[in-house]
Write a protein that holds these residues in place. Structure first.
Motif, PDB file in Angstrom:
ATOM      1  N   MET A  81      26.771  44.324 -36.316  1.00 25.42           N
ATOM      2  CA  MET A  81      25.758  44.960 -35.482  1.00 25.42           C
ATOM      3  C   MET A  81      26.328  46.169 -34.742  1.00 25.42           C
ATOM      4  O   MET A  81      25.660  47.193 -34.588  1.00 25.42           O
ATOM      5  CB  MET A  81      25.206  43.953 -34.470  1.00 25.42           C
ATOM      6  N   SER A  85      24.813  49.921 -35.320  1.00 32.50           N
ATOM      7  CA  SER A  85      24.250  50.587 -34.146  1.00 32.50           C
ATOM      8  C   SER A  85      25.012  51.860 -33.818  1.00 32.50           C
ATOM      9  O   SER A  85      24.406  52.862 -33.400  1.00 32.50           O
ATOM     10  CB  SER A  85      24.248  49.642 -32.947  1.00 32.50           C
ATOM     11  N   ALA A 223      12.286  41.189 -27.958  1.00 29.12           N
ATOM     12  CA  ALA A 223      12.194  41.405 -29.404  1.00 29.12           C
ATOM     13  C   ALA A 223      10.793  41.769 -29.865  1.00 29.12           C
ATOM     14  O   ALA A 223      10.585  42.065 -31.043  1.00 29.12           O
ATOM     15  CB  ALA A 223      12.649  40.148 -30.148  1.00 29.12           C
ATOM     16  N   LYS A 253      15.998  44.821 -31.831  1.00 31.34           N
ATOM     17  CA  LYS A 253      16.991  44.046 -32.580  1.00 31.34           C
ATOM     18  C   LYS A 253      17.991  43.378 -31.653  1.00 31.34           C
ATOM     19  O   LYS A 253      18.593  42.355 -32.017  1.00 31.34           O
ATOM     20  CB  LYS A 253      17.736  44.947 -33.572  1.00 31.34           C
ATOM     21  N   VAL A 256      16.345  40.186 -30.972  1.00 27.16           N
ATOM     22  CA  VAL A 256      16.478  39.313 -32.146  1.00 27.16           C
ATOM     23  C   VAL A 256      17.887  38.751 -32.236  1.00 27.16           C
ATOM     24  O   VAL A 256      18.085  37.561 -32.530  1.00 27.16           O
ATOM     25  CB  VAL A 256      16.117  40.090 -33.425  1.00 27.16           C
ATOM     26  N   TYR A 257      18.886  39.600 -31.994  1.00 23.91           N
ATOM     27  CA  TYR A 257      20.279  39.140 -32.014  1.00 23.91           C
ATOM     28  C   TYR A 257      20.493  38.032 -30.998  1.00 23.91           C
ATOM     29  O   TYR A 257      21.159  37.024 -31.286  1.00 23.91           O
ATOM     30  CB  TYR A 257      21.201  40.322 -31.723  1.00 23.91           C
ATOM     31  N   ILE A 309       9.361  42.390 -37.424  1.00 26.58           N
ATOM     32  CA  ILE A 309      10.140  41.463 -36.614  1.00 26.58           C
ATOM     33  C   ILE A 309       9.869  40.032 -37.078  1.00 26.58           C
ATOM     34  O   ILE A 309      10.725  39.155 -36.985  1.00 26.58           O
ATOM     35  CB  ILE A 309       9.797  41.627 -35.122  1.00 26.58           C
ATOM     36  N   LEU A 312      12.403  38.732 -39.469  1.00 31.49           N
ATOM     37  CA  LEU A 312      13.667  38.358 -38.828  1.00 31.49           C
ATOM     38  C   LEU A 312      13.550  36.982 -38.179  1.00 31.49           C
ATOM     39  O   LEU A 312      14.478  36.167 -38.258  1.00 31.49           O
ATOM     40  CB  LEU A 312      14.053  39.406 -37.788  1.00 31.49           C
ATOM     41  N   THR A 327      18.234  36.987 -42.579  1.00 28.73           N
ATOM     42  CA  THR A 327      17.903  37.697 -41.344  1.00 28.73           C
ATOM     43  C   THR A 327      18.964  38.740 -41.004  1.00 28.73           C
ATOM     44  O   THR A 327      18.637  39.871 -40.605  1.00 28.73           O
ATOM     45  CB  THR A 327      17.766  36.694 -40.182  1.00 28.73           C
ATOM     46  N   VAL A 331      18.160  42.653 -40.693  1.00 27.20           N
ATOM     47  CA  VAL A 331      18.375  43.392 -39.451  1.00 27.20           C
ATOM     48  C   VAL A 331      19.059  44.720 -39.737  1.00 27.20           C
ATOM     49  O   VAL A 331      18.658  45.773 -39.226  1.00 27.20           O
ATOM     50  CB  VAL A 331      19.203  42.558 -38.452  1.00 27.20           C
ATOM     51  N   HIS A 334      16.557  46.971 -41.422  1.00 23.15           N
ATOM     52  CA  HIS A 334      15.452  47.423 -40.590  1.00 23.15           C
ATOM     53  C   HIS A 334      15.906  48.415 -39.526  1.00 23.15           C
ATOM     54  O   HIS A 334      15.173  49.359 -39.198  1.00 23.15           O
ATOM     55  CB  HIS A 334      14.766  46.222 -39.937  1.00 23.15           C
ATOM     56  N   ILE A 335      17.093  48.230 -38.971  1.00 26.12           N
ATOM     57  CA  ILE A 335      17.628  49.202 -38.015  1.00 26.12           C
ATOM     58  C   ILE A 335      17.693  50.579 -38.664  1.00 26.12           C
ATOM     59  O   ILE A 335      17.262  51.589 -38.099  1.00 26.12           O
ATOM     60  CB  ILE A 335      19.019  48.775 -37.514  1.00 26.12           C
TER      61      ILE A 335
END
Length: 567
Positions: A81, A85, A223, A253, A256-257, A309, A312, A327, A331, A334-335
């Motif tokens: 992640m 990011s 989320a 996200k 979600v994380y 979402i 996920l 998932t 993620v 989708h990011i």
């Protein structure tokens, strides 16, 4: 390598202070911000390799004894992640520099934008690395502060109104989070995730369930999970393009994380599986129905963000290794996709002057590169093979089928329907904004009377400028064409006005806009990155599967934090 763990948080914070001090030196400020984010991406890549080879990388900070201080943990999931990011925020910052919005565009001074953006990056990194609930709360507060400033850049009434809704909702979730922390600490005597993993199992079932519900509700707001997603479509579209892109790509996200980490580490035998499955299904369906109904591209993409979402949450709710792997992969997909689409949409708005579907046309003919940059991630979002969106959905559907419950099969059907409706929504956008001609756009406006609104009110499609400012105008990649221009061209030619004459007219307009290379480059880089996810899907999915195995085993994470041993 444990000494590297705090740097993805520390570097942006130090960079924020330095860029604020260098407000009178914009050139140095820009390069410093880009250098900091480049460094964060490099460190995240090293942490990813180290976590994959040697297990979670852990460091205790704050000069407190271990188990009392602040712990940061970079396991496979957190490191992945972090890397994604960092790459996305680097591209967004480069895009915003190319756009020039950091140089007093819409009243947003350079000295505010860069420090705030770096605080946002630090908050995201801290959330991924946080090894205790209170540090996670601090991360969300950093995000709230930075995102409110970015959301209201320019101080327009629309942005202030959207920002107010955003802040009120997030203050509510922050208050709920504080209540959750108080209840958790009162029940267990700790907020460290590794300690909580053992102590929560010793609590009575009703107390553990109450803590889980409190935390789950808090993170569901972050989320944007239905029915707690009402705030997002009205908040994100009003911000500048790069701000909307980083919000859409990253902020949800983080929520979600947090849910994924909580469900696998703290509540591995959750009794709330059915509740999460229903939430996933409703998020998918309600979100995509909202997207289909939109006539503005920004709002359409905001609703698709909500709907996806649901995918996920599906993988998390299944509670299986395959679901978690799906998932994790989705993620990453989708990011990248959402950020790329909103950056490209910023280019569309710059060239066409609007994102309202009824007011734009001819983009494919007049800006073919822009058309390609939109088409590729749009098809990826819809899950067209062989893109990463298709691969991620297949992985999630296979996990649901392996689960075997009727509700899981309903999620497969709901996910397939959501994919089809996503394809319809993006295909409609392509057909109207890119494929139809500007002349057809003008005739469509006349047919619904949008060019003759006597009251000067905003027309459908959430174009906030009064109609009297652009009555009878069609926005195209070549400029803005008025009804008078069209009628004059028809009078001098013939009544039907050949399409080539119409395009000659708009291409000669003085209001022509072009996409700066500084904006095209980062947007194209993210689109390329989204395609590369399909190329490296095999190794990436294998990595996600190893990350899922760690999450469900819990042993590597717990040993690293409690004993300081890498697995």
């Amino acid at each position: 390598m444990n000494t590297l763990v705090p740097l993805p948080v520390l570097l942006p914070i130090l960079g924020a202070g330095a860029t604020l001090a260098l407000g009178r030196h914009p050139h140095i400020q820009r390069w410093l911000s880009l250098t900091v984010l480049g460094g964060v991406a490099a460190i995240a890549a090293v942490l990813l390799v180290q976590a994959d080879r040697h297990g979670p990388q852990t460091v205790w900070i704050g000069a407190w004894p271990e188990r009392l201080g602040i712990v940061l943990v970079a396991d496979r999931l957190a490191a992945l992640m972090l890397l994604v990011s960092a790459l996305v925020t680097l591209a967004v910052l480069a895009y915003s520099v190319g756009q020039g919005m950091t140089e007093d565009e819409e009243g947003a001074p350079l000295s505010v934008y860069h420090p705030t953006f770096l605080v946002l990056v630090a908050g995201v990194a801290n959330a991924f690395l946080a090894g205790d609930l209170f540090n996670l709360f601090v991360s969300f507060e950093m995000l709230l502060f930075a995102s409110y400033v970015l959301l209201t850049l320019g101080g327009t009434a629309t942005r202030i109104r959207a920002g107010t809704i955003y802040v009120l909702v997030n203050l509510l979730s922050s208050t709920l989070f504080l209540i959750s922390l108080a209840v958790t600490y009162a029940a267990t005597g700790t907020l460290t995730l590794a300690d909580l993993a053992a102590r929560l199992e010793e609590l009575p079932d009703h107390v553990s369930l109450m803590i889980q519900l409190l935390l789950l509700t808090t993170f569901a707001i972050k989320a944007a999970i239905f029915p707690l997603s009402f705030w997002l479509p009205d908040s994100y579209p009003t911000a500048p393009a790069p701000v909307t892109a980083v919000f859409a790509g990253l902020l949800t996200k983080v929520g979600v994380y947090a849910i994924l980490r909580m469900q696998t580490l703290l509540f591995p035998h959750s009794p709330l599986t059915d509740l999460l499955l229903w939430a996933a299904l409703l998020t998918m369906i309600i979100g995509i129905l909202g997207a289909v109904a939109q006539s503005d591209i920004k709002r359409m993409l905001s609703f698709t963000l909500v709907s996806h979402i649901g995918y996920l949450v599906l993988g998390i709710a299944l509670g299986s290794r395959s679901g978690t792997a799906g998932t994790t992969f989705y993620v990453v997909h989708h990011i990248t996709i959402q950020t790329a689409l909103f950056l490209v949409l910023g280019l569309v708005e710059r060239r066409a002057g609007s994102t309202a579907l009824m007011r734009i046309g001819g983009l494919a003919r007049l800006a073919p590169l822009l058309a390609v940059l939109f088409f590729v991630p749009a098809m990826n979002l819809a899950g067209i093979p062989p893109f990463s969106g298709f691969i991620g959905k297949v992985g999630l559907f296979q996990a649901a089928q392996a689960d075997g419950r009727a509700l899981a099969w309903a999620l497969v059907a709901g996910g397939a329907l959501t994919s089809l409706l996503t394809l319809y929504a993006v295909a409609k956008t392509w057909a109207v904004a890119f494929w139809r001609t500007p002349l057809e756009a003008h005739e469509a406006l006349e047919a619904i009377g949008a060019t003759d609104d006597p009251d000067g009110e905003p027309v459908p499609g959430h174009d906030t400028r009064p109609v009297h400012e652009h009555r009878g105008h069609v926005h195209t990649a070549g400029g803005v064409v008025s009804r008078a221009d069209i009628e004059e061209a028809r009078r001098l030619g013939d009544d039907d006005m050949p399409e080539r004459d119409f395009h000659t007219l708009i291409e000669a307009g003085e209001d022509s806009r072009h996409s700066p290379r500084g904006m095209l480059g980062p947007a194209a880089a993210l689109v390329t990155m989204s395609v590369m996810l399909s190329v490296v899907a095999g190794p990436l999915y294998a990595f996600c599967d190893r990350a899922a195995a760690d999450l469900h085993d819990r042993g590597p994470y717990l040993s690293s934090v409690l004993t300081g041993e890498d697995q």
